[in-house]
Design a protein around this motif. Structure first.
Motif, mmCIF file in Angstrom:
data_model
loop_
_atom_site.group_PDB
_atom_site.id
_atom_site.type_symbol
_atom_site.label_atom_id
_atom_site.label_comp_id
_atom_site.label_asym_id
_atom_site.label_seq_id
_atom_site.Cartn_x
_atom_site.Cartn_y
_atom_site.Cartn_z
ATOM 1 N N SER A 143 0.823 -1.212 0.000
ATOM 2 C CA SER A 143 0.000 0.000 0.000
ATOM 3 C C SER A 143 0.858 1.264 0.000
ATOM 4 O O SER A 143 0.405 2.319 -0.413
ATOM 5 N N CYS A 144 2.107 1.138 0.468
ATOM 6 C CA CYS A 144 3.034 2.284 0.367
ATOM 7 C C CYS A 144 3.195 2.660 -1.102
ATOM 8 O O CYS A 144 3.127 3.831 -1.474
ATOM 9 N N PHE A 145 3.443 1.615 -1.926
ATOM 10 C CA PHE A 145 3.668 1.878 -3.355
ATOM 11 C C PHE A 145 2.419 2.494 -3.980
ATOM 12 O O PHE A 145 2.501 3.440 -4.753
ATOM 13 N N ARG A 146 1.234 1.966 -3.599
ATOM 14 C CA ARG A 146 -0.017 2.497 -4.158
ATOM 15 C C ARG A 146 -0.233 3.953 -3.754
ATOM 16 O O ARG A 146 -0.790 4.740 -4.484
ATOM 17 N N ARG A 147 0.207 4.295 -2.542
ATOM 18 C CA ARG A 147 0.012 5.661 -2.050
ATOM 19 C C ARG A 147 1.184 6.570 -2.424
ATOM 20 O O ARG A 147 1.281 7.690 -1.906
ATOM 21 N N ALA A 148 2.067 6.033 -3.258
ATOM 22 C CA ALA A 148 3.257 6.797 -3.683
ATOM 23 C C ALA A 148 4.116 7.250 -2.502
ATOM 24 O O ALA A 148 4.653 8.359 -2.476
ATOM 25 N N ILE A 149 4.186 6.385 -1.480
ATOM 26 C CA ILE A 149 5.094 6.665 -0.367
ATOM 27 C C ILE A 149 6.335 5.812 -0.603
ATOM 28 O O ILE A 149 6.214 4.596 -0.738
ATOM 29 N N ALA A 150 7.486 6.433 -0.705
ATOM 30 C CA ALA A 150 8.704 5.649 -0.929
ATOM 31 C C ALA A 150 9.146 5.030 0.392
ATOM 32 O O ALA A 150 9.507 5.754 1.316
ATOM 33 N N PRO A 151 9.063 3.667 0.497
ATOM 34 C CA PRO A 151 9.457 3.044 1.770
ATOM 35 C C PRO A 151 10.937 3.279 2.047
ATOM 36 O O PRO A 151 11.749 3.263 1.125
ATOM 37 N N ASN A 152 11.265 3.519 3.293
ATOM 38 C CA ASN A 152 12.664 3.763 3.642
ATOM 39 C C ASN A 152 13.274 2.546 4.328
ATOM 40 O O ASN A 152 12.616 1.533 4.536
ATOM 41 N N VAL A 153 14.515 2.666 4.707
ATOM 42 C CA VAL A 153 15.247 1.532 5.275
ATOM 43 C C VAL A 153 14.622 1.079 6.609
ATOM 44 O O VAL A 153 14.628 -0.104 6.933
ATOM 45 N N VAL A 154 14.015 2.005 7.337
ATOM 46 C CA VAL A 154 13.384 1.644 8.613
ATOM 47 C C VAL A 154 12.262 0.637 8.375
ATOM 48 O O VAL A 154 12.125 -0.355 9.105
ATOM 49 N N ILE A 155 11.472 0.868 7.329
ATOM 50 C CA ILE A 155 10.361 -0.033 6.995
ATOM 51 C C ILE A 155 10.906 -1.418 6.613
ATOM 52 O O ILE A 155 10.426 -2.447 7.091
ATOM 53 N N PHE A 156 11.925 -1.434 5.776
ATOM 54 C CA PHE A 156 12.504 -2.729 5.375
ATOM 55 C C PHE A 156 13.104 -3.445 6.585
ATOM 56 O O PHE A 156 12.978 -4.664 6.711
ATOM 57 N N ASN A 157 13.720 -2.708 7.464
ATOM 58 C CA ASN A 157 14.296 -3.326 8.670
ATOM 59 C C ASN A 157 13.220 -3.955 9.541
ATOM 60 O O ASN A 157 13.389 -5.065 10.048
ATOM 61 N N ALA A 158 12.110 -3.241 9.710
ATOM 62 C CA ALA A 158 11.015 -3.769 10.534
ATOM 63 C C ALA A 158 10.483 -5.067 9.934
ATOM 64 O O ALA A 158 10.184 -6.030 10.655
ATOM 65 N N LEU A 159 10.362 -5.108 8.597
ATOM 66 C CA LEU A 159 9.855 -6.321 7.926
ATOM 67 C C LEU A 159 10.840 -7.485 8.068
ATOM 68 O O LEU A 159 10.442 -8.626 8.336
ATOM 69 N N LEU A 160 12.118 -7.189 7.891
ATOM 70 C CA LEU A 160 13.149 -8.223 8.039
ATOM 71 C C LEU A 160 13.107 -8.787 9.462
ATOM 72 O O LEU A 160 13.163 -10.003 9.684
ATOM 73 N N ASP A 161 12.956 -7.885 10.424
ATOM 74 C CA ASP A 161 12.892 -8.304 11.822
ATOM 75 C C ASP A 161 11.648 -9.166 12.072
ATOM 76 O O ASP A 161 11.701 -10.135 12.835
ATOM 77 N N GLY A 162 10.549 -8.798 11.403
ATOM 78 C CA GLY A 162 9.304 -9.574 11.535
ATOM 79 C C GLY A 162 9.492 -11.004 11.059
ATOM 80 O O GLY A 162 9.058 -11.956 11.716
#
Length: 612
Positions: A143-162
């Motif tokens: 939904s970030c991509f759909r809302r044109a929000i460029a995900p940052n490294v914090v978001i990717f880190n949270a997902l990796l941690d998940g």
DNA sequence: TTAGGGTTAG
């Protein structure tokens, strides 16, 4: 031996007490200075509206109710408050660990038409991950991509941690590689640290170190968290020398300063190996480096003393910790309660639990699991059941450990039918039995001579992690032995080879016992030689099992040879072997000359044993 | 807004 080691550690520890007191004086002065500084900082901060609004949010919202009321009030305002205000509130709720609530509020914010940003998204994704709903986190990434929000490294880190939190290590590695190779985003030190944590969680210290080296190459400087994660994992795997090597590399070669967590990992590792003197040395070194022990440091020591049954020493540590201004928490008292349980002092254990309320602490699942375990070990299943109900009444949710403990208790008092019912209840609660649970059930069934049922359950467990576990296999082989089904034991042992499982010293010993009981001491001897060749040297128990096998079959030459070998290798006899040997001498089957050798193999404790 | 330590069961 144990006692003197513990006393030495305590002695050294108490010696530091003077240091602690001196330091606590310094600490007091430092705190007053800090307070003054804080006061001035607050004054300055209040001049800056940004900071003051952040402060007021966390000051206004003291609990979940406050947060929900504020949220309602915010949604009524027109115009609506900015996304920043909503995000701040979400952050406060998340800090309180109300993740479900946070996700719901996030959805409402979106429904209100507020344009959420990167920051809001990262909070929502993190909450999904904490709730074991990492897939929902990935949906939010979409939904970030759909809302044109460029995900940052914090978001990717949270997902990796998940992914790692959910034990999805293969997917985590793929995700990590995708981030690095496809330039989705540049991994930072946190990304690497999360991946290293995942590798360590799965026992892959070697790859974790390799990743640390890769960081150095990529100019992403490892920090104290990177090193401490690996040091801690090495300590947990009892590779304490490697841990120290890495610690020294961090400090002396890389100039990265250790912190209290790095020291705690080392102290814990040393205590678990019973290396008390070295643990005391590290503790002293911490003091020299001006790093004060925290609640965790003290808890490690309390736990180590309690495990040795040295409760008085543990209580001394608690007193020192209070003197140093550290407040003992539920973990501290759980160790103490466990210590009492270990000594069978159930009244003291109960009294400690009762005293928790006065300290403003509540017993948790760990507290109850300790009690349950003690009652089950004492075969007091009624008390255990009572505790089991008490914990549910108090709103505590029994976990896999609770159920496993209860199952073991029920099997011990031969209540297989009740165990079965409890196992079904565990399933109904949505709890997934682990290899320990299965081990307990298989052992319980075998001890109740229900070998066929045990084997069919084992086969039903499929071909996954559960029945590719050497401990589970050993329990089953031992079960077959106890039921006198030696051919089944042998077949199971051969299966290990097909599955690529390496037998351990327990497995070999059980199998040697099978051969002895089956009247095949030659086969036992072959296996005994083979285990040594496979890099798994026999222990005292193995020697005694084989010895008894030889005695039973009157292989007296082998008996003598084995006794010589035991002496040469510094092994000792157990009580039952000693009495069998003495019987052999009394009846004239064994040469009296062997008495001298036997005497050398009897441990001191046994000489003092009046039953012999 | 993301990363590291302490308690339980075979």
């Amino acid at each position: 031996m144990m006692i003197s080691r513990t006393n030495l550690a305590l002695h050294t520890f108490i010696k530091f007490r003077g240091n602690f007191i001196t330091n606590s004086f310094l600490l007091h002065r430092f705190s007053s200075f800090q307070l003054g500084l804080q006061f001035r900082c607050t004054q300055i901060a209040s001049l800056h509206s940004n900071v003051s609004s952040n402060r007021s949010m966390s000051e206004k919202v003291r609990n979940l109710d406050d947060a929900l009321n504020l949220f309602d009030e915010m949604t009524q305002r027109r115009p609506l408050p900015s996304v920043v205000k909503f995000t701040q509130l979400l952050n406060v709720v998340t800090k309180m660990k109300h993740f479900t609530c946070s996700v719901n509020l996030f959805k409402q914010v979106c429904a209100l038409g507020v344009a959420v940003n990167n920051y809001t998204m990262s909070i929502a994704i993190n909450c999904c991950c904490r709730l074991h709903r990492t897939n929902d986190g990935f949906a939010l990434l979409g939904s970030c991509f759909r809302r044109a929000i460029a995900p940052n490294v914090v978001i990717f880190n949270a997902l990796l941690d998940g992914l790692i939190f959910e034990d999805r290590i293969v997917e985590a590695e793929k995700f990590f590689k995708k981030l690095s190779n496809q330039k989705v985003c540049e991994p930072n030190v946190v990304t690497y640290n999360i991946m290293i944590k995942g590798l360590c969680k799965f026992g892959n210290n070697v790859t974790a170190v390799a990743l640390l080296r890769l960081m150095e190459q990529k100019d992403c400087k490892p920090n104290v968290v990177t090193y401490t994660t690996i040091i801690d994992s090495l300590c947990k795997d009892k590779m304490i020398d490697d841990a120290f090597k890495l610690f020294k590399e961090m400090v002396f070669e890389k100039g990265v300063l250790p912190n209290v967590i790095s020291y705690n990992s080392l102290i814990c590792g040393l205590c678990k190996l019973g290396r008390w003197e070295e643990a005391s040395k590290v503790l002293k070194e911490m003091e020299v480096e001006n790093i004060s022990p925290d609640v965790c440091t003290f808890n490690v020591l309390v736990n180590a003393f309690c495990k040795e049954g040295k409760i008085e020493e543990a209580e001394d540590v608690i007193n020192i910790m209070v003197e140093r201004g550290r407040v003992p928490n539920i973990v501290t008292y759980n160790s103490l309660i466990d210590g009492y349980c270990l000594r069978g002092e159930m009244i003291k254990a109960r009294a400690t639990i009762d005293s928790l309320r006065l300290r403003g602490l509540n017993p948790d699942v760990f507290t109850y699991n300790s009690l349950l375990n003690a009652y089950c070990k004492n075969l007091d299943i009624e008390k255990a059941m009572q505790m089991f109900h008490e914990m549910t009444e108090k709103g505590l949710k029994p976990n896999v450990v609770t159920y496993s403990t209860m199952l073991q208790g029920l099997f011990r008092v031969r209540c297989s039918a009740d165990a079965r019912k409890l196992f079904d209840e565990m399933h109904a609660q949505g709890l997934v039995p682990d290899e320990y649970t299965y081990g307990i059930i298989l052992q319980g069934l075998c001890n109740n001579l229900q070998l066929e049922e045990a084997i069919s359950l084992f086969r039903l467990m499929g071909n996954g992690k559960l029945n590719s576990n050497i401990v589970v296999y050993t329990i089953l082989i031992d079960g077959a032995r106890k039921c006198g089904k030696y051919d089944i034991a042998r077949n199971l042992f051969h299966e290990l080879n097909d599955k690529g499982l390496q037998p351990n010293v327990h497995t070999y010993t059980v199998m040697i016992s099978v051969f002895c009981l089956d009247g095949k001491p030659q086969d036992a001897k072959h296996l005994f030689v083979r285990m040594e060749e496979s890099g798994c040297p026999p222990n005292n128990v193995t020697y005694c099992v084989l010895l008894q096998g030889y005695l039973k079959k009157k292989h007296y030459d082998d008996v003598e040879m084995l006794l010589q070998e035991m002496h040469g290798r510094g092994h000792s006899l157990d009580a039952s072997s000693v009495s069998l040997l003495i019987d052999g001498i009394a009846s004239g089957s064994l040469d009296r000359r062997m008495l001298k050798l036997i005497g050398k193999l009897v441990p001191k404790e046994l000489l003092e044993d009046p039953s012999l």
